[in-house]
Design a protein around this motif. Structure first.
Motif, PDB file in Angstrom:
ATOM      1  N   SER A 117      -5.276  -1.966  -7.473  1.00 57.35           N
ATOM      2  CA  SER A 117      -4.541  -2.363  -6.276  1.00 57.35           C
ATOM      3  C   SER A 117      -4.728  -3.855  -6.068  1.00 57.35           C
ATOM      4  CB  SER A 117      -5.049  -1.595  -5.056  1.00 57.35           C
ATOM      5  OG  SER A 117      -4.794  -0.224  -5.209  1.00 57.35           O
ATOM      6  N   VAL A 118      -3.636  -4.524  -5.815  1.00 54.49           N
ATOM      7  CA  VAL A 118      -3.671  -5.963  -5.575  1.00 54.49           C
ATOM      8  C   VAL A 118      -2.824  -6.290  -4.348  1.00 54.49           C
ATOM      9  CG1 VAL A 118      -4.089  -6.623  -7.982  1.00 54.49           C
ATOM     10  CG2 VAL A 118      -1.760  -6.357  -7.174  1.00 54.49           C
ATOM     11  N   TRP A 119      -3.208  -7.348  -3.674  1.00 51.27           N
ATOM     12  CA  TRP A 119      -2.425  -7.827  -2.533  1.00 51.27           C
ATOM     13  C   TRP A 119      -1.385  -8.794  -3.060  1.00 51.27           C
ATOM     14  CZ3 TRP A 119      -2.637  -5.697   2.105  1.00 51.27           C
ATOM     15  CH2 TRP A 119      -3.767  -4.977   2.459  1.00 51.27           C
ATOM     16  N   GLN A 120      -0.120  -8.565  -2.687  1.00 52.52           N
ATOM     17  CA  GLN A 120       0.967  -9.440  -3.121  1.00 52.52           C
ATOM     18  C   GLN A 120       1.867  -9.787  -1.945  1.00 52.52           C
ATOM     19  OE1 GLN A 120       3.024  -7.402  -6.274  1.00 52.52           O
ATOM     20  NE2 GLN A 120       1.670  -8.233  -7.835  1.00 52.52           N
ATOM     21  N   LYS A 121       2.427 -10.991  -2.039  1.00 51.87           N
ATOM     22  CA  LYS A 121       3.384 -11.453  -1.036  1.00 51.87           C
ATOM     23  C   LYS A 121       4.448 -12.252  -1.773  1.00 51.87           C
ATOM     24  CE  LYS A 121       3.621 -14.339   3.105  1.00 51.87           C
ATOM     25  NZ  LYS A 121       2.820 -15.170   4.015  1.00 51.87           N
ATOM     26  N   LEU A 138      -7.083  -6.093   6.849  1.00 47.62           N
ATOM     27  CA  LEU A 138      -6.295  -6.403   8.047  1.00 47.62           C
ATOM     28  C   LEU A 138      -5.832  -7.851   8.045  1.00 47.62           C
ATOM     29  CD1 LEU A 138      -8.349  -4.476  10.764  1.00 47.62           C
ATOM     30  CD2 LEU A 138      -6.022  -3.946   9.980  1.00 47.62           C
ATOM     31  N   CYS A 139      -6.680  -8.739   7.564  1.00 47.15           N
ATOM     32  CA  CYS A 139      -6.324 -10.151   7.471  1.00 47.15           C
ATOM     33  C   CYS A 139      -5.143 -10.334   6.522  1.00 47.15           C
ATOM     34  CB  CYS A 139      -7.532 -10.957   6.999  1.00 47.15           C
ATOM     35  SG  CYS A 139      -7.207 -12.724   6.774  1.00 47.15           S
ATOM     36  N   PHE A 140      -5.200  -9.696   5.353  1.00 46.91           N
ATOM     37  CA  PHE A 140      -4.095  -9.795   4.404  1.00 46.91           C
ATOM     38  C   PHE A 140      -2.808  -9.248   5.000  1.00 46.91           C
ATOM     39  CE2 PHE A 140      -7.146 -10.253   0.784  1.00 46.91           C
ATOM     40  CZ  PHE A 140      -6.575 -11.377   0.228  1.00 46.91           C
ATOM     41  N   GLU A 141      -2.899  -8.109   5.666  1.00 45.09           N
ATOM     42  CA  GLU A 141      -1.705  -7.522   6.287  1.00 45.09           C
ATOM     43  C   GLU A 141      -1.121  -8.463   7.332  1.00 45.09           C
ATOM     44  OE1 GLU A 141      -2.779  -3.668   7.745  1.00 45.09           O
ATOM     45  OE2 GLU A 141      -3.059  -2.858   5.733  1.00 45.09           O
ATOM     46  N   SER A 142      -1.992  -9.115   8.113  1.00 43.69           N
ATOM     47  CA  SER A 142      -1.506 -10.027   9.155  1.00 43.69           C
ATOM     48  C   SER A 142      -0.815 -11.255   8.570  1.00 43.69           C
ATOM     49  CB  SER A 142      -2.661 -10.458  10.070  1.00 43.69           C
ATOM     50  OG  SER A 142      -3.507 -11.379   9.406  1.00 43.69           O
ATOM     51  N   LYS A 143      -1.126 -11.595   7.317  1.00 47.13           N
ATOM     52  CA  LYS A 143      -0.492 -12.727   6.650  1.00 47.13           C
ATOM     53  C   LYS A 143       0.774 -12.318   5.888  1.00 47.13           C
ATOM     54  CE  LYS A 143      -4.747 -15.370   6.055  1.00 47.13           C
ATOM     55  NZ  LYS A 143      -4.395 -16.624   6.723  1.00 47.13           N
ATOM     56  N   GLY A 144       1.136 -11.017   5.974  1.00 43.81           N
ATOM     57  CA  GLY A 144       2.365 -10.556   5.342  1.00 43.81           C
ATOM     58  C   GLY A 144       2.207 -10.009   3.934  1.00 43.81           C
ATOM     59  N   TYR A 145       0.963  -9.836   3.469  1.00 38.73           N
ATOM     60  CA  TYR A 145       0.741  -9.289   2.126  1.00 38.73           C
ATOM     61  C   TYR A 145       0.901  -7.774   2.152  1.00 38.73           C
ATOM     62  CZ  TYR A 145      -1.104 -13.724   0.376  1.00 38.73           C
ATOM     63  OH  TYR A 145      -1.237 -15.021  -0.022  1.00 38.73           O
ATOM     64  N   LYS A 146       1.278  -7.222   1.009  1.00 39.50           N
ATOM     65  CA  LYS A 146       1.399  -5.775   0.819  1.00 39.50           C
ATOM     66  C   LYS A 146       0.425  -5.365  -0.283  1.00 39.50           C
ATOM     67  CE  LYS A 146       5.310  -5.130   3.255  1.00 39.50           C
ATOM     68  NZ  LYS A 146       5.089  -5.018   4.640  1.00 39.50           N
ATOM     69  N   LEU A 147      -0.232  -4.215  -0.088  1.00 37.82           N
ATOM     70  CA  LEU A 147      -1.138  -3.690  -1.100  1.00 37.82           C
ATOM     71  C   LEU A 147      -0.314  -2.907  -2.120  1.00 37.82           C
ATOM     72  CD1 LEU A 147      -4.091  -3.562  -1.938  1.00 37.82           C
ATOM     73  CD2 LEU A 147      -4.303  -1.454  -0.626  1.00 37.82           C
ATOM     74  N   ILE A 148      -0.322  -3.373  -3.360  1.00 38.08           N
ATOM     75  CA  ILE A 148       0.482  -2.801  -4.430  1.00 38.08           C
ATOM     76  C   ILE A 148      -0.444  -2.179  -5.475  1.00 38.08           C
ATOM     77  CG2 ILE A 148       2.209  -3.287  -6.211  1.00 38.08           C
ATOM     78  CD1 ILE A 148       3.191  -3.914  -3.390  1.00 38.08           C
TER      79      ILE A 148
END
Length: 96
Positions: free
Chosen positions: A22-26, A69-79
């Motif tokens: 799983s990686v955070w992507q935007k 939560l920080c990543f989500e608040s910056k608009g990232y999606k967990l892929i």
């Protein structure tokens, strides 16, 4: 026969190892910006996880949750994506 069981056991063991990551992507984010956002989110999560008395495992869970939560608040999606490890290719070829 015993050799087949060993081979099957080995393949099952290897296939049980994480094949997806799983990686955070935007979209539209440069690698440099992703790295900066990651560092900032980890810093903030660590800073805020120090509040209160928690066991080490509870503190690690809190850090992970705050980071996410920080990543989500910056608009990232967990892929989730399939690992490209060579053993995965071997396992896939054995399934065919």
């Amino acid at each position: 026969m015993k050799r087949n069981f060993i081979l099957i056991g080995f393949v099952i063991f290897i296939s049980a190892c994480g094949q997806t990551t799983s990686v955070w992507q935007k979209a539209g984010t440069t690698p440099e910006q992703e790295q900066l956002d990651y560092k900032n989110c980890v810093f903030e999560a660590n800073k805020h996880s120090q509040e209160g008395l928690l066991s080490e495992s509870a503190q690690n869970e809190r850090i992970k949750k705050l980071r996410d939560l920080c990543f989500e608040s910056k608009g990232y999606k967990l892929i989730s994506r399939k690992s490209s490890h060579p053993i995965d290719k071997f396992i896939d070829s054995m399934k065919k």
